[in-house]
Design an enzyme around this catalytic site. Structure first.
Site, short mmCIF file in Angstrom:
data_model
loop_
_atom_site.label_atom_id
_atom_site.label_comp_id
_atom_site.label_asym_id
_atom_site.label_seq_id
_atom_site.Cartn_x
_atom_site.Cartn_y
_atom_site.Cartn_z
CB CYS A 181 -0.46 -1.95 37.97
SG CYS A 181 -0.90 -0.41 38.74
CG ASN A 193 -3.22 1.31 43.51
OD1 ASN A 193 -3.77 1.16 44.63
ND2 ASN A 193 -4.08 0.60 42.46
CB CYS A 220 -0.47 4.58 35.70
SG CYS A 220 0.91 5.90 36.13
NE ARG A 221 0.96 -0.65 34.55
CZ ARG A 221 1.94 -1.65 34.87
NH1 ARG A 221 2.21 -2.26 33.92
NH2 ARG A 221 2.92 -1.33 35.84
CB SER A 222 -4.34 -1.45 39.16
OG SER A 222 -3.53 -0.72 40.18
CG ASP A 235 5.01 1.11 34.03
OD1 ASP A 235 4.46 2.47 34.19
OD2 ASP A 235 6.03 1.10 34.83
P1 4NP Z 1 1.39 1.67 37.52
O1 4NP Z 1 2.73 2.78 36.91
O2 4NP Z 1 2.36 0.73 37.85
O3 4NP Z 1 0.74 1.53 36.06
O4 4NP Z 1 0.62 2.39 38.65
C1 4NP Z 1 3.65 3.10 37.55
C2 4NP Z 1 3.74 4.05 38.72
C3 4NP Z 1 4.67 4.23 39.39
C4 4NP Z 1 5.94 3.86 39.17
C5 4NP Z 1 6.03 2.94 38.12
C6 4NP Z 1 4.88 2.45 37.44
N1 4NP Z 1 7.04 4.23 39.80
O5 4NP Z 1 8.18 3.64 39.50
O6 4NP Z 1 7.15 4.88 40.75
#
Ligand code: 4NP
Length: 154
Positions: free
Chosen positions: A8, A11, A13-15, A125
């Protein structure tokens, strides 16, 4: 042994959630020794961090213990993994841009292509969403990973 990498943006939240769900479902299915699972983000700004507290709490209530430490996706991951499974279009484009050859490119897949209960083309997201966004992501990932596990066990 089949090797899976979930990708994702951050790294956190989703992955890592997909990673934890895959490990638990593989154990329950009795195929833990047949799969190698990891996760990474296209953005390295959260490297070394545990998953987002909101995701850890939501996942924990469903029995998933998320302890992965965030890391950035690198070109070397194309050599290490058989399946590189991304969450959205932005992840897809960034990962594909790093592919050194056609064989590497063919390893890149979309998580939502494994969904059967949701007719969607990306895992949204949840970072700027409320708690319901995290629950929705977990619902999608449980659907996709259960089908991925069935495919792996065949
Ligand atoms: P992820 O979520 O891609 O599912 O881990 C996010 C985590 C951090 C950020 C965006 C999305 N960020 O902008 O820092």
């Amino acid at each position: 042994m089949k090797k899976y990498l979930f990708v994702c943006l951050g790294n956190i939240c989703r992955s890592p959630a997909a990673h934890g769900i895959m490990e638990k479902m593989a154990r329950e299915k009795g195929i833990a020794e047949c799969v190698d699972v990891d996760s990474a983000g296209t953005y390295g700004g959260h490297s070394g961090e545990l998953p987002d507290t909101r995701m850890r709490e939501a996942a924990s209530k469903r029995g998933y213990d998320l302890t992965h430490r965030a890391r950035q996706f690198t070109r070397a991951d194309f050599e290490r993994f058989d399946h590189i499974i991304v969450m959205d279009d932005s992840n897809y484009e960034r990962v594909c841009r790093l592919a050194p050859d056609m064989q590497s490119l063919s390893k890149v897949e979309r998580m939502t292509d494994y969904c059967t209960r949701f007719d969607i083309d990306h895992v949204p997201d949840p970072y700027y969403q409320g708690q319901s966004g995290f629950e929705y992501v977990l619902d999608i990932l449980e659907d996709a990973v259960s089908n991925l596990i069935e495919r792996t066990a065949e």
